[in-house]
Design a protein around this motif. Structure first.
Motif, short mmCIF file in Angstrom:
data_model
loop_
_atom_site.label_atom_id
_atom_site.label_comp_id
_atom_site.label_asym_id
_atom_site.label_seq_id
_atom_site.Cartn_x
_atom_site.Cartn_y
_atom_site.Cartn_z
N ARG A 1 -25.22 -22.52 -28.12
CA ARG A 1 -25.66 -23.48 -27.10
C ARG A 1 -27.13 -23.28 -26.76
O ARG A 1 -27.89 -24.24 -26.63
N LEU A 2 -27.56 -22.01 -26.64
CA LEU A 2 -28.96 -21.70 -26.35
C LEU A 2 -29.87 -22.29 -27.42
O LEU A 2 -30.86 -22.95 -27.11
N LEU A 3 -29.52 -22.06 -28.68
CA LEU A 3 -30.36 -22.57 -29.77
C LEU A 3 -30.36 -24.09 -29.83
O LEU A 3 -31.37 -24.70 -30.20
N ALA A 4 -29.25 -24.72 -29.43
CA ALA A 4 -29.19 -26.18 -29.41
C ALA A 4 -30.12 -26.77 -28.34
O ALA A 4 -30.55 -27.93 -28.46
N LEU A 5 -30.43 -26.00 -27.32
CA LEU A 5 -31.34 -26.46 -26.27
C LEU A 5 -32.81 -26.44 -26.71
O LEU A 5 -33.65 -27.07 -26.06
N MET A 6 -33.10 -25.71 -27.79
CA MET A 6 -34.49 -25.52 -28.19
C MET A 6 -35.03 -26.72 -28.96
O MET A 6 -34.43 -27.17 -29.93
N PRO A 7 -36.18 -27.23 -28.51
CA PRO A 7 -36.85 -28.27 -29.30
C PRO A 7 -37.32 -27.66 -30.63
O PRO A 7 -37.51 -26.44 -30.72
N ASP A 8 -37.54 -28.49 -31.63
CA ASP A 8 -38.05 -28.01 -32.91
C ASP A 8 -39.33 -27.22 -32.70
O ASP A 8 -40.19 -27.60 -31.90
N GLY A 9 -39.44 -26.10 -33.43
CA GLY A 9 -40.65 -25.29 -33.37
C GLY A 9 -40.74 -24.39 -32.15
O GLY A 9 -41.80 -23.84 -31.87
N HIS A 10 -39.63 -24.24 -31.41
CA HIS A 10 -39.62 -23.40 -30.20
C HIS A 10 -38.55 -22.32 -30.31
O HIS A 10 -37.58 -22.46 -31.03
N ARG A 11 -38.76 -21.25 -29.58
CA ARG A 11 -37.78 -20.17 -29.49
C ARG A 11 -37.48 -19.92 -28.01
O ARG A 11 -38.31 -20.19 -27.14
N PRO A 12 -36.29 -19.38 -27.72
CA PRO A 12 -35.92 -19.18 -26.32
C PRO A 12 -36.40 -17.85 -25.76
O PRO A 12 -36.46 -16.84 -26.46
N ILE A 13 -36.73 -17.88 -24.49
CA ILE A 13 -36.92 -16.67 -23.69
C ILE A 13 -36.05 -16.87 -22.44
O ILE A 13 -36.11 -17.93 -21.80
N ILE A 14 -35.24 -15.86 -22.13
CA ILE A 14 -34.39 -15.94 -20.94
C ILE A 14 -34.95 -15.02 -19.88
O ILE A 14 -35.07 -13.81 -20.08
N HIS A 15 -35.31 -15.61 -18.76
CA HIS A 15 -35.80 -14.84 -17.61
C HIS A 15 -34.63 -14.64 -16.66
O HIS A 15 -33.89 -15.58 -16.37
N LEU A 16 -34.47 -13.41 -16.18
CA LEU A 16 -33.36 -13.07 -15.29
C LEU A 16 -33.86 -12.20 -14.16
O LEU A 16 -34.63 -11.27 -14.38
N THR A 17 -33.41 -12.51 -12.97
CA THR A 17 -33.60 -11.60 -11.85
C THR A 17 -32.25 -11.43 -11.17
O THR A 17 -31.50 -12.40 -10.99
N ILE A 18 -31.92 -10.18 -10.87
CA ILE A 18 -30.66 -9.86 -10.19
C ILE A 18 -30.96 -8.94 -9.01
O ILE A 18 -31.87 -8.12 -9.07
N THR A 19 -30.18 -9.11 -7.95
CA THR A 19 -30.36 -8.27 -6.78
C THR A 19 -29.05 -8.20 -6.02
O THR A 19 -28.15 -9.01 -6.23
N ASP A 20 -28.96 -7.21 -5.15
CA ASP A 20 -27.81 -7.16 -4.25
C ASP A 20 -28.25 -6.60 -2.91
O ASP A 20 -29.18 -5.81 -2.82
N ASP A 21 -27.59 -7.07 -1.89
CA ASP A 21 -27.73 -6.60 -0.52
C ASP A 21 -26.34 -6.77 0.08
O ASP A 21 -25.94 -7.90 0.41
N PHE A 22 -25.61 -5.67 0.14
CA PHE A 22 -24.21 -5.73 0.52
C PHE A 22 -24.02 -6.64 1.73
O PHE A 22 -24.76 -6.52 2.70
N PRO A 23 -23.08 -7.57 1.64
CA PRO A 23 -22.01 -7.70 0.67
C PRO A 23 -22.28 -8.69 -0.46
O PRO A 23 -21.36 -9.10 -1.15
N LEU A 24 -23.54 -9.08 -0.67
CA LEU A 24 -23.82 -10.13 -1.65
C LEU A 24 -24.59 -9.63 -2.86
O LEU A 24 -25.42 -8.72 -2.74
N ALA A 25 -24.33 -10.25 -3.99
CA ALA A 25 -25.11 -10.04 -5.22
C ALA A 25 -25.56 -11.42 -5.68
O ALA A 25 -24.84 -12.40 -5.54
N GLN A 26 -26.77 -11.47 -6.23
CA GLN A 26 -27.36 -12.75 -6.58
C GLN A 26 -28.08 -12.65 -7.93
O GLN A 26 -28.63 -11.61 -8.27
N ALA A 27 -28.08 -13.75 -8.67
CA ALA A 27 -28.80 -13.81 -9.95
C ALA A 27 -29.42 -15.19 -10.13
O ALA A 27 -28.84 -16.20 -9.71
N PHE A 28 -30.59 -15.19 -10.75
CA PHE A 28 -31.26 -16.42 -11.16
C PHE A 28 -31.61 -16.30 -12.64
O PHE A 28 -32.08 -15.25 -13.08
#
Length: 136
Positions: A97-124
């Motif tokens: 699915r990731l590769l299907a999202l790529m326009p011709d001549g492009h490669r993917p980079i996945i940016h991720l940030t994760i954090t937690d502050d009890f009682p919650l955990a979050q990701a983008f």
């Protein structure tokens, strides 16, 4: 160019209860070996698993599929780059699915940030398509 964005917020106590109730069956079904090794070493084990769970949900949203159309939990795994920065490693249906999202001549980079502050955990997650000739 950005081709996908996803976010997720989860209650750490929900993951803790699921681990208590289903134990290894849940952990083996959802998390990669790298994620299990890293989380099982943590003092706050449930928080570590919750951040990774949120990252998978956010990634599935960024892919535009959710957990459907051939994208499964263990097809997405949180890994750390040599400097410690988290990112996602995709395999099987998620990688397709990731590769299907790529326009011709492009490669993917996945940016991720994760954090937690009890009682919650979050990701983008942001999926970026970069020209193949651009340096990493």
């Amino acid at each position: 160019m950005i081709v996908g964005v996803g976010s997720d917020l989860i209650d750490i106590r929900r993951i803790e209860k699921t681990i208590d109730r289903h134990g290894d069956r849940f952990i083996q079904r959802v998390f990669t070996e790298i994620e299990r090794t890293k989380s099982d070493r943590r003092r706050l084990r449930a928080a570590s698993y919750a951040k990774r769970f949120a990252a998978k949900e956010a990634c599935a949203k960024a892919l535009g599929t959710g957990l459907a159309r051939g994208v499964f939990w263990r097809d997405m795994g949180v890994v750390n780059l040599p400097g410690g920065k988290p990112t996602m490693h995709l395999t099987n249906g998620a990688e397709k699915r990731l590769l299907a999202l790529m326009p011709d001549g492009h490669r993917p980079i996945i940016h991720l940030t994760i954090t937690d502050d009890f009682p919650l955990a979050q990701a983008f997650v942001i999926i970026e398509a970069v020209p193949e000739d651009r340096a990493a």
